[in-house]
Design an enzyme around this catalytic site. Structure first.
Site, PDB file in Angstrom:
ATOM      1  N   GLY A 179     -79.185  31.752  -6.224  1.00 52.96           N
ATOM      2  CA  GLY A 179     -78.654  30.912  -6.576  1.00 52.96           C
ATOM      3  C   GLY A 179     -78.110  30.187  -4.912  1.00 52.96           C
ATOM      4  N   GLY A 180     -79.019  28.573  -4.787  1.00 47.75           N
ATOM      5  CA  GLY A 180     -77.966  27.975  -3.626  1.00 47.75           C
ATOM      6  C   GLY A 180     -76.923  27.138  -4.128  1.00 47.75           C
ATOM      7  N   ASP A 306     -61.306  28.271 -15.743  1.00 48.39           N
ATOM      8  CA  ASP A 306     -61.852  27.887 -15.521  1.00 48.39           C
ATOM      9  C   ASP A 306     -62.169  28.908 -17.277  1.00 48.39           C
ATOM     10  OD1 ASP A 306     -62.193  28.134 -12.823  1.00 48.39           O
ATOM     11  OD2 ASP A 306     -63.006  29.884 -12.451  1.00 48.39           O
ATOM     12  N   MET A 312     -64.467  24.968 -12.535  1.00 49.35           N
ATOM     13  CA  MET A 312     -64.051  25.818 -12.404  1.00 49.35           C
ATOM     14  C   MET A 312     -63.668  25.700 -10.530  1.00 49.35           C
ATOM     15  SD  MET A 312     -66.260  28.584 -14.133  1.00 49.35           S
ATOM     16  CE  MET A 312     -67.278  28.842 -15.796  1.00 49.35           C
ATOM     17  N   HIS A 439     -56.419   6.056  13.986  1.00 47.37           N
ATOM     18  CA  HIS A 439     -56.925   5.385  14.978  1.00 47.37           C
ATOM     19  C   HIS A 439     -56.777   5.951  15.816  1.00 47.37           C
ATOM     20  CE1 HIS A 439     -60.323   3.937  17.281  1.00 47.37           C
ATOM     21  NE2 HIS A 439     -59.789   4.037  18.440  1.00 47.37           N
TER      22      HIS A 439
HETATM   23  P1  NAI Z   1     -73.291  27.278  -8.832  1.00 48.22           P
HETATM   24  O1  NAI Z   1     -73.225  26.985 -10.668  1.00 48.22           O
HETATM   25  O2  NAI Z   1     -72.321  26.576  -7.778  1.00 48.22           O
HETATM   26  O3  NAI Z   1     -75.039  27.493  -8.251  1.00 48.22           O
HETATM   27  C1  NAI Z   1     -75.702  28.307  -9.231  1.00 48.22           C
HETATM   28  C2  NAI Z   1     -77.334  27.915  -8.626  1.00 48.22           C
HETATM   29  O4  NAI Z   1     -77.956  29.325  -8.966  1.00 48.22           O
HETATM   30  C3  NAI Z   1     -77.587  26.894  -9.189  1.00 48.22           C
HETATM   31  O5  NAI Z   1     -78.055  26.275  -8.307  1.00 48.22           O
HETATM   32  C4  NAI Z   1     -78.274  27.431  -9.969  1.00 48.22           C
HETATM   33  O6  NAI Z   1     -79.524  26.501 -10.211  1.00 48.22           O
HETATM   34  C5  NAI Z   1     -78.858  28.861  -9.502  1.00 48.22           C
HETATM   35  N1  NAI Z   1     -79.715  29.203 -10.551  1.00 48.22           N
HETATM   36  C6  NAI Z   1     -79.249  30.244 -11.651  1.00 48.22           C
HETATM   37  N2  NAI Z   1     -80.306  31.310 -12.073  1.00 48.22           N
HETATM   38  C7  NAI Z   1     -81.082  31.101 -10.862  1.00 48.22           C
HETATM   39  C8  NAI Z   1     -82.404  31.909 -10.716  1.00 48.22           C
HETATM   40  N3  NAI Z   1     -82.463  33.136 -12.085  1.00 48.22           N
HETATM   41  N4  NAI Z   1     -83.107  31.746  -9.628  1.00 48.22           N
HETATM   42  C9  NAI Z   1     -82.783  31.542  -9.057  1.00 48.22           C
HETATM   43  N5  NAI Z   1     -81.476  30.076  -8.813  1.00 48.22           N
HETATM   44  C10 NAI Z   1     -80.747  30.928 -10.282  1.00 48.22           C
HETATM   45  O7  NAI Z   1     -72.472  28.483  -9.218  1.00 48.22           O
HETATM   46  P2  NAI Z   1     -71.559  29.370  -7.865  1.00 48.22           P
HETATM   47  O8  NAI Z   1     -72.295  29.362  -6.215  1.00 48.22           O
HETATM   48  O9  NAI Z   1     -71.978  30.964  -8.792  1.00 48.22           O
HETATM   49  O10 NAI Z   1     -70.201  29.204  -8.128  1.00 48.22           O
HETATM   50  C11 NAI Z   1     -69.705  29.596  -8.995  1.00 48.22           C
HETATM   51  C12 NAI Z   1     -68.637  28.235  -9.747  1.00 48.22           C
HETATM   52  O11 NAI Z   1     -67.481  28.363  -8.253  1.00 48.22           O
HETATM   53  C13 NAI Z   1     -69.577  26.867  -9.372  1.00 48.22           C
HETATM   54  O12 NAI Z   1     -68.772  26.384 -10.687  1.00 48.22           O
HETATM   55  C14 NAI Z   1     -68.204  26.412  -8.261  1.00 48.22           C
HETATM   56  O13 NAI Z   1     -67.927  24.481  -8.119  1.00 48.22           O
HETATM   57  C15 NAI Z   1     -66.931  27.463  -7.563  1.00 48.22           C
HETATM   58  N6  NAI Z   1     -66.895  27.380  -6.550  1.00 48.22           N
HETATM   59  C16 NAI Z   1     -66.474  26.604  -5.409  1.00 48.22           C
HETATM   60  C17 NAI Z   1     -66.025  26.694  -4.268  1.00 48.22           C
HETATM   61  C18 NAI Z   1     -65.722  25.259  -3.517  1.00 48.22           C
HETATM   62  O14 NAI Z   1     -64.793  24.736  -4.148  1.00 48.22           O
HETATM   63  N7  NAI Z   1     -65.165  25.834  -2.960  1.00 48.22           N
HETATM   64  C19 NAI Z   1     -66.406  27.813  -3.694  1.00 48.22           C
HETATM   65  C20 NAI Z   1     -67.029  28.664  -4.571  1.00 48.22           C
HETATM   66  C21 NAI Z   1     -67.098  28.912  -5.650  1.00 48.22           C
END
Ligand code: NAI
Length: 454
Positions: A179-180, A306, A312, A439
């Protein structure tokens, strides 16, 4: 009888408790773990603390670009983790103190809704005791989704989510990240800085799917140069111990091996054992259904953060909590989901708010794009040797208002609120052009980009 019962003490719950306490409501906050929720205990704060250590190490190793050489720069993983724990402890204690200062009754335990009386009173049970409330705010958050991929249960502690990875005592030599998305890329950045071999396996054709595509490509190229292996359009089909098996876009099967495997494929609302069914709270796609005022279908029952599955993000959660309290205390208010900023704390950082170019295109609205490389900011050039970045403004060419702003380059996490403010207030390009930016700052890039609009 309490005015407001809150289940869950994360960024939605504790902020709502503070605001309600400040406005004179009696508040009871139920929390089964530490105050602060996922954000403070196993999300935003610990990861940003780790990433800062990685950034300091990067500066030490690459200081020669700025004429500063550090011989033998090294790190102590145990100390990095210990500092992260200290930061979390300090901030959790701070929330406890704030709850006291706002007269919030914090009950430590797992709360459950037991019913709703004819007069609308909501009943809750916690630690065998019964509580009554005029209003109830649900904010139990989310947890990592672990998909039913064959071999995952058998892989045992090789597989980690955002929770377990934070507790690792030693740095893994290699890691495969499934998951990237946001979590995947933040940990990819952290471990890449510390010298771990990182492979990111992403199902979609590009990382960070929800972000502006141009920015995602630029960020991926930066990290590919630094040695991260990206397997795009690759769907994971099986895990065999340390090996992640995936199928690429052409249907070929291949694999990547890591000492650890991070599962970061999204999160799910936590709704089990909450007693939602006892009062008939409606759900939609696994999350509690709410409107722009965070009302559920049950009168006087609200859900923020969430648990409602909207965005989220911690800051969405806090603002949702505030909307609930404002409406309860006589100030009409509602959420603006079109103006929620998002940040990815990689190095360089990514930040955006409002429509991406892809979303604008898909929605069919009339839009135009203005963009400049970050190097048009003198301060950026001074502080980011050899780096590039982007500032992109999506605007309405007729109303001349801002629809979205997307940036790549440090410190855009600290700059994006200005764009969020412009969208929230519906400011025009002309109004924004009259704002005085200090600036030299990197934030001037927004002004420069706006002045490219004819
Ligand atoms: P995400 O929804 O950002 O990314 C999950 C990724 O996994 C997607 O790109 C998807 O295409 C991929 N994926 C799904 N199934 C897969 C598979 N079988 N094989 C390969 N790739 C697959 O979810 P993530 O990174 O787990 O984050 C969860 C939540 O936490 C998000 O809603 C995010 O906004 C929040 N979060 C926010 C942060 C921030 O604001 N800086 C930091 C960490 C999390």
């Amino acid at each position: 009888m309490t005015d407001l019962a809150i289940i869950g003490g994360g960024p939605a719950g504790y902020v709502a408790a503070e605001r309600a306490g400040a406005k004179g409501l009696s508040v009871t906050l139920f929390e089964k773990n530490n105050l602060g929720g996922v954000c403070l205990n196993e999300g935003c704060v610990p990861t940003k603390t780790l990433l800062y250590s990685a950034k300091v190490y990067d500066y030490a190793r690459h200081g020669d670009k700025y004429g500063v050489t550090t011989e033998g720069a090294t790190f102590d993983y145990g100390k990095i983790v210990a500092r992260k724990n200290k930061v979390v402890r300090k901030l959790v204690a701070g929330i406890g103190a704030s709850m006291k200062a706002h007269g919030v009754n914090v009950v430590k335990g797992e709360a459950r809704i037991t019913g709703r009386k004819e007069d609308g009173t909501l009943t809750i049970e916690c630690n065998g005791e019964a509580y009554e409330a005029k209003n109830l705010l649900l904010c139990t958050g989310s947890e990592a989704f672990v998909p039913p991929i064959p071999g995952v249960p058998e892989a045992g502690d090789v597989i980690v989510t955002n929770r377990e990875i934070l507790a690792l005592k030693e740095r893994p030599q290699s890691i495969v990240i499934i998951g990237g998305g946001v979590i995947g890329m933040e940990f990819a950045s952290f471990y890449n800085s510390l010298g771990t071999e990182v492979t990111v396996v992403e199902m979609l054709p590009e990382i960070l799917g929800g972000l502006d595509g141009e920015v995602s490509v630029m960020l991926r190229e930066v990290y590919a140069k630094r040695g991260i292996q990206f397997r795009l359009s690759c769907k994971v089909t099986e895990v065999r111990g340390n090996e992640v098996i995936y199928v690429d876009a052409e249907g070929n099967t291949a694999s990547a091996t890591g000492e650890k495997i991070l599962m970061s494929v999204g999160r799910r609302a936590v709704t089990a054992n909450l007693g939602l069914e006892t009062i008939g709270v409606e759900m939609e796609r696994g999350a509690v259904r709410t409107d722009a005022q965070l009302r559920t279908n049950v009168p006087n029952v609200f859900a923020a953060g969430d648990i409602n599955g909207f965005s989220m993000l911690a800051h969405t959660a806090s603002r949702e909590g505030e909307v609930v309290v404002n409406n309860l205390t006589g100030t009409p208010d509602e959420m603006r989901y079109d103006a929620v900023p998002g940040v990815v704390y990689t190095n360089p950082e990514v930040a955006g708010v409002g429509l991406t170019e892809e979303q604008a295109e898909k929605s069919g609205v009339r839009y135009a794009v203005a963009k400049l490389p970050m190097a048009f900011s003198g301060r950026f050039v001074a502080e980011n040797e050899g780096a590039n970045g982007l500032c992109k403004v999506i605007y309405d060419p007729d109303k001349r208002t801002v629809l979205g702003v997307h940036m790549l380059g440090n410190p855009c996490s600290e700059m994006i609120f200005g764009a969020a403010m412009a969208i929230t207030q519906g400011m025009t390009i002309a109004e924004l052009q009259r704002v005085i930016f200090p600036h030299p700052t990197v934030s001037e890039i927004l002004k420069e980009t706006l002045f490219t609009i004819k």
